[in-house]
Each structure stands twice: as C-alpha cells, then as structure tokens.
Design a protein around this motif. Structure first.
Motif, mmCIF file in Angstrom:
data_model
loop_
_atom_site.group_PDB
_atom_site.id
_atom_site.type_symbol
_atom_site.label_atom_id
_atom_site.label_comp_id
_atom_site.label_asym_id
_atom_site.label_seq_id
_atom_site.Cartn_x
_atom_site.Cartn_y
_atom_site.Cartn_z
ATOM 1 N N TRP A 128 0.863 -1.185 0.000
ATOM 2 C CA TRP A 128 0.000 0.000 0.000
ATOM 3 C C TRP A 128 0.897 1.230 0.000
ATOM 4 N N SER A 129 0.386 2.330 -0.586
ATOM 5 C CA SER A 129 1.154 3.569 -0.558
ATOM 6 C C SER A 129 0.219 4.763 -0.536
ATOM 7 N N ASN A 131 0.839 7.327 -2.206
ATOM 8 C CA ASN A 131 0.961 7.890 -3.555
ATOM 9 C C ASN A 131 1.288 9.376 -3.554
HETATM 10 C C1 LIG Z 1 -1.607 4.966 -6.259
HETATM 11 O O1 LIG Z 1 -1.598 5.270 -7.649
HETATM 12 C C2 LIG Z 1 -1.857 4.153 -8.469
HETATM 13 C C3 LIG Z 1 -1.667 4.589 -9.907
HETATM 14 O O2 LIG Z 1 -1.981 5.926 -10.077
HETATM 15 C C4 LIG Z 1 -3.260 3.640 -8.186
HETATM 16 O O3 LIG Z 1 -3.532 2.514 -8.976
HETATM 17 C C5 LIG Z 1 -3.380 3.258 -6.727
HETATM 18 O O4 LIG Z 1 -4.689 2.872 -6.426
HETATM 19 C C6 LIG Z 1 -2.972 4.423 -5.866
HETATM 20 N N1 LIG Z 1 -2.942 3.975 -4.488
HETATM 21 C C7 LIG Z 1 -3.573 4.620 -3.523
HETATM 22 C C8 LIG Z 1 -3.429 4.063 -2.169
HETATM 23 O O5 LIG Z 1 -4.226 5.642 -3.707
#
Ligand SMILES: *[C@@H]1O[C@H](CO)[C@@H](O)[C@H](O)[C@H]1NC(C)=O
Ligand SMILES: *[C@@H]1O[C@H](CO)[C@@H](O)[C@H](O)[C@H]1NC(C)=O
Ligand SMILES: *[C@@H]1O[C@H](CO)[C@@H](O)[C@H](O)[C@H]1NC(C)=O
Ligand SMILES: *[C@@H]1O[C@H](CO)[C@@H](O)[C@H](O)[C@H]1NC(C)=O
Length: 620
Positions: A128-129, A131
């Motif tokens: 998880w991040s 982003n």
């Molecule tokens: C982070 O970005 C990616 C690609 O833009 C996306 O698929 C993913 O759901 C995002 N993750 C979160 C935790 O928002």
C-alpha cells in the motif's frame, strides 16, 4: 486542499517501544519543532526517518487512537496496517492495505520524506502507498485519528486518512464529494467481520436533488436517510437527540458537498459504521462500563427498505395487522393481486387522472403529514422560494406531482421548494415527519366523500397539538362507546397516537370559507362595540352575516406561527369533531396573516364557549 482538521492540537506518544524507537522519536520531534514550527506548532509526528515495524504502535497525544499492525479476530495470519480506538482495539476505524493483507509480521511502514507513506512486506513489495510525492514531507498522527502527510515547507496536506475512509466515519471526517474534482469520500463495508477488504455496501452522500445519505449494495439502492431538510435528514429524527453533544451538518459548496459530525466538548467518542451486512450504526463509547452503545441503527425497520411500497406507496411500521404498505390517498395498488402477496414494489396508481393543460388546472393538493420525504433524485430544488411560491409553481407545472418545503426551519411550514415530477418513492411515516403536498384531481376533494376529509392529514401544530389531541381523545371516547369501528389503515402523525387511528366520524360536512370582506362588514370593521371579549387566542366579535345570521367571530392573534395550510387543516379537524355541547363552527377565513373562525352565536352561552370553545368538551 484545505482540511477541516488543520490546526488541531496534535501529537504522538509511543507505546510498545524500544529505547531506540523512543530516541528516534525524540530526534524527530526536535527536528520538527525546529523545521516545521511555523506550520504546525505543538505537533509531533510519525516522522521523516523512522519506520514502524509490526509490533510497534504509535498512540496519538491524548491517547485516543493507535496506529499499528493488527490481525482481525479469527484471521490471525493476515496482517493489516490500521488505526483503532486505543480503549477498544477491536474498533478498527481505518485500514491501509484492505485488499492486500500481509502474510506475516515482517511488514514495515516506511515513512520517507519524498515518498509519503509506503507499506512494504517482508520481501520489499509495496502492499500500500499514500501515492504522494514531495521533496520533503512530514507525517503526523492527529488526536482526531487522522493520519496526515503534509508538504513540509507549505504545510499543505498531500494525503490524509480522513480522505480515504474505510467503513467508519469519525467526528471531523466528511462523507461526500468534491463536485469539481470528482473526489469522493464514501464509506465501504468490510467483506466480513474478519475481512477488511471492500464488501458489498457503500455509503455515499447522494447530491442529486437535496443531499441524502444512500446505502448501495452494488448497483441497488438499499436504504436512504431521506433528504437533508435543514437541521437533519428527513428520515433520521434521532439527530435531534444529539443536540448539545454533536453538531451534525451538511455542507453545500461548489467544491464540497459533505455530511460531517463534529463532537462538542464532553461528547462521548462516537463512530458511524457501515457493517458488512449493510446495517449502519452510530455507536458511542461508554467509558465506565467500557461498551459501545448503539445510538442509531439503520435500517430501523421494514419501512426503511428503500422504496418498499413502490411509487405513491406509503409505509407505516405501526400497521402490522393490515400489512405495512398502503397507497397514498387518491391512489390504489397498481396490481392488487401482487399487492396482496406482499409484492408491493410495483406501487400504486392514481384513481382519477389529473386535469392540467398548459398550466391551467383544477387540481389541488392533499397534505400528507408526518412523513419522511420521498427520494429527491429527480426533483427541482429552489432554496430561496417560499412554500406558497412552491405551491403556485407546482400547480402551474402539469408535470409536478408533489412539493414540499426544502428546509423545515422557519415560519409557515418551512422554506425552500422541492418539486417531484415522477413517481414519488420511499415515503414512510416517521417521528417528527414533514408535510408532503400531493397533487390530486379536484374530484378527490369533493365534499360528501368521506375519505377525502378523513384522509386530509392534519399537520402537527406545536401550539395547539396538546389541546387538540386531548380534545380528540375525549370526542373519540364520547362517540365510540358502543359503536367502535376501524375501517381505514391510513394513519397520520397525530391521529396515529390514538388507539383508533382514523375513525374520525361519519357525518359529511362542508365548512365554508368566509371572505374577509364579509367578516369586516359583519363586525363593523372589528368595531369595539362588537367585541364580546378577549382570550389567549385572540379577540371575539359579535357579527351579523348577510343572511341575518348572528355569529361570533374569533380573530386569532397575529404572529401565530401557524401556516395557512396548517390552519385550514386544523379547522377541518375541529369541524369534524363538532360535538353537540360545543358551539358550532360555521366557517373560517384566511386573509394575509389574518386567521378567523366563525361560530354560531348563542346569546346564553358563556363567552368562554367562543374563546375556548373548540377545546371545551362535556362528555355526558
Ligand atoms: C496509487 O496510484 C496508483 C496509480 O496511479 C493507483 O492505482 C493506486 O490505487 C494508488 N494507491 C492509492 C493508495 O491511492
Ligand atoms: C525504513 O525501511 C526501509 C525499507 O525497509 C529502509 O530502506 C530504511 O533504511 C528504513 N529506515 C530506517 C530509518 O530504518
Ligand atoms: C430518476 O430518473 C431516472 C431516469 O429516468 C430513473 O431511473 C430513476 O429511477 C429516477 N429516480 C427516482 C427516485 O424516481
Ligand atoms: C416543469 O418541471 C419540469 C421538471 O422540473 C421542467 O423540466 C419543466 O421545464 C417545467 N415546465 C414548465 C412549463 O415550467
């Protein structure tokens, strides 16, 4: 993005810590206080350098919330990063890696300045991040339970857990959307009590028409709170009971339409949860016995199932003996055979077609009182209109089938205007319900038809409610000794509180409207000489109508909070309740804010009979 939690007192303490971790924390704290003091004074954080490993937890400064790894009860091998109530660890409020549990305890939350938050498993894969990207970022864990990543120099929020709710809405969080960017803040249920992955139910703020919280199971609407009508949702009278503890708001701005609850000082911890079975609960923590008390549960009963009784149907949870669905007056089941099999979703059909061509019409409106307003998805809303304007607009538009006040606050039945053009659905009786004005053909109001009167629902008028209810009860007792009948399932808010709901009597009557001009001339323009006396409700005059009939005219005090429609209905009710020991009511008049009642004049009746006549009953 501006956040409602910005600037809140914040901090972090740590538990389950090693000396090393404490040291790192202290280091971080001092760094922050020097580097970011301008942005967030008095703030600690999770930081730029430390990582959180499975087994370590971080507690907010006041101790309310804990951030760390957990495994759901019954699924001990799946590890998730989450936030929970410290006092009640099973009350998990937020989960980071909902779809991607870690299989062991080797996970680590990496808090890098340039990468925001990164959850890695033992092999270094990202589970998880957040982003986010920023040259330097600080991560904070606030006392509100919000985990926030900020850009260090500007302090602007790059990411916050409050913008990515799981199944729980905490005080200060928003449920809603940003209509400009399309960002949404919905709640999503867990798949099962031990599985945080997104389940079947989504709770969103529907912003078509008036805002309403809607629960979706996939593409099926299962429940709605009813529209926001100023101080609360139409179907959630419970909100009134939170006053002094929580402030419940719906914010409507170009960049934000959101439902939000703010806790007032001294309020208990509370959370709104959408469970894996679709039920929605507001729970409050009782610290002495250490339990979560349920303050609200939705759906509350059968009538809360969305559109249970179909178009123009009306649900009443108090009518188990006659099935819960009926049709709004002027309508009957579209398919009686299905209806009798309790398949009520097909709804009801109008008895008599409306008569309206290019805005020229003979139709009228029936007041359906005490209800949760129908779904407002396809309605036209104008918050600035008055209820009278609303009525005129609806009448002039042949496709308008009903209208109501969009905001129940204020005088004369509220303000604002919401107009329905297609089938009205999801109507039920509810405590503290509202008036809905339903368009019916003229013939539905014709005199001599019993149900037209009985079914004109009397709105609850605060000032006279208690007296009128008492009067009704006495009349009912008087009249129904030995001739009890109960032949109508429809009830309304007021009559519903009595034991024989709708049996208002059987005599037809026609209460004439008397013009204000006639009253002025009958009383010599309210001359002092004609005045018989004065009471709490206003003054009483003797008068002579055109047909040489002596009458007593009661002029209700101005500034009465009652609206014209309410007054008219109340008068109808009083007339319906005429009793031989009462002075007879002959007519009524509404003129601007003047409201007048015309009684027969009986010289040997005491003045009190006129002044208080409508409530004085002698039950012999
Ligand atoms: C982070 O970005 C990616 C690609 O833009 C996306 O698929 C993913 O759901 C995002 N993750 C979160 C935790 O928002
Ligand atoms: C945090 O974890 C990452 C990835 O495991 C590692 O590269 C980094 O050195 C760690 N930082 C600290 C301060 O331990
Ligand atoms: C609103 O209109 C759409 C499209 O005609 C329809 O599918 C939907 O059922 C309507 N909603 C309500 C509450 O009547
Ligand atoms: C009647 O109301 C509908 C729905 O709000 C609207 O589309 C239509 O323009 C209105 N008609 C007139 C004549 O105002």
């Amino acid at each position: 993005m501006k956040s409602p939690v910005q600037g809140q007192g914040v901090s972090l303490v740590m538990a389950a810590a090693t000396i090393k971790f404490l040291y790192r924390l202290a280091l971080t704290l001092s760094m922050l206080l020097t580097s970011a003091a301008g942005i967030v004074s008095d703030t600690t954080l999770v930081n730029n350098v430390s990582n959180i490993t499975d087994g370590e937890t971080v507690v907010s400064v006041g101790g309310s919330f804990t951030l760390g790894f957990f495994a759901p009860t019954g699924a001990p091998t799946k590890r998730y990063l989450g936030i929970w109530f410290t006092a009640s660890p099973e009350a998990v409020c937020w989960v980071a890696n909902r779809d991607r549990p870690l299989n062991d305890t080797s996970g680590v939350l990496v808090i890098g300045s340039a990468r925001g938050l990164l959850l890695l498993d033992g092999s270094g894969q990202t589970a998880w991040s957040s982003n986010t990207t920023a040259a330097t970022a600080v991560t904070q864990f606030l006392e509100s339970g919000n985990l926030v990543v900020r850009e260090q120099s500007s302090g602007s929020i790059l990411w916050q857990s409050f913008d990515h709710p799981s199944n729980t809405l905490l005080a200060g969080m928003r449920l809603g959307k940003n209509p400009q960017t399309g960002d949404e803040w919905p709640l999503t249920s867990w798949r099962a009590p031990n599985d945080p992955s997104p389940g079947d139910y989504r709770l969103v703020l529907d912003t078509k028409g008036l805002p309403a919280i809607v629960s979706w199971q996939g593409k099926v609407k299962t429940y709605t709170t009813g529209p926001w009508i100023g101080p609360r949702f139409s179907g959630i009278p419970e909100i009134a009971s939170y006053s002094g503890m929580f402030s419940v708001q719906v914010v409507v701005r170009p960049d934000e339409v959101a439902y939000m609850v703010t806790a007032m000082p001294g309020a208990p911890f509370s959370r709104l949860v959408v469970n894996d079975d679709g039920t929605v609960e507001r729970l409050a923590w009782e610290p002495v016995s250490r339990v979560w008390n349920v303050w609200l549960q939705s759906p509350r009963d059968l009538c809360d199932s969305y559109a249970k009784c179909g178009a123009f149907g009306l649900c009443n949870s108090a009518t188990a003996s006659t099935q819960f669905c009926s049709c709004i007056d002027g309508f009957s089941p579209a398919s009686p055979s299905q209806w009798s099999m309790r398949e009520t979703s097909g709804g009801c059909r109008r008895h008599t077609p409306l008569e309206c061509i290019n805005g020229t019409t003979t139709d009228g409106f029936m007041v359906l009182g005490g209800v949760k307003l129908p779904d407002t998805d396809n309605t036209t809303v104008d918050m600035s209109a008055t209820l009278e304007q609303c009525r005129a607009r609806c009448l002039a538009n042949c496709s308008c089938v009903a209208y109501a006040a969009a905001d129940i606050r204020g005088r004369d039945g509220g303000s604002g205007c919401v107009m329905w053009t297609d089938g009205i659905v999801d109507v039920r009786y509810v405590d503290k319900g509202q008036d809905l004005y339903v368009r019916l053909s003229k013939s539905e109001f014709a005199t001599g038809k019993r149900r037209d009167v009985a079914r004109i629902v009397v709105p609850v008028t605060v000032s006279l409610l208690a007296l009128t209810s008492a009067a009704m009860y006495l009349v009912w007792i008087c009249r129904h000794r030995g001739q009890r009948r109960n032949n109508d399932v429809q009830t309304n808010a007021m009559i519903g509180s009595l034991s024989a709901p709708n049996d208002l009597g059987d005599d037809d009557f026609d209460l004439p409207f008397v013009s204000f001009g006639d009253i002025v001339s009958a009383t010599n323009n309210f001359s002092e000489n004609n005045m018989l006396g004065q009471g709490g409700f206003g003054k009483v005059y003797k008068g002579m109508l055109d047909d040489n009939k002596e009458v007593a005219i009661k002029r209700l005090g101005k500034g009465s909070r009652q609206g014209a429609e309410e007054f008219r209905n109340e008068v109808l009710l009083i007339a319906k309740l005429q009793h031989r020991n009462l002075v007879r009511l002959l007519g009524y008049c509404i003129h601007g804010d003047e409201k007048l009642l015309v009684y027969e004049y009986l010289p040997n009746k005491s003045l009190d009979s006129f002044i208080f006549g409508m409530f004085r009953l002698n039950c012999i």
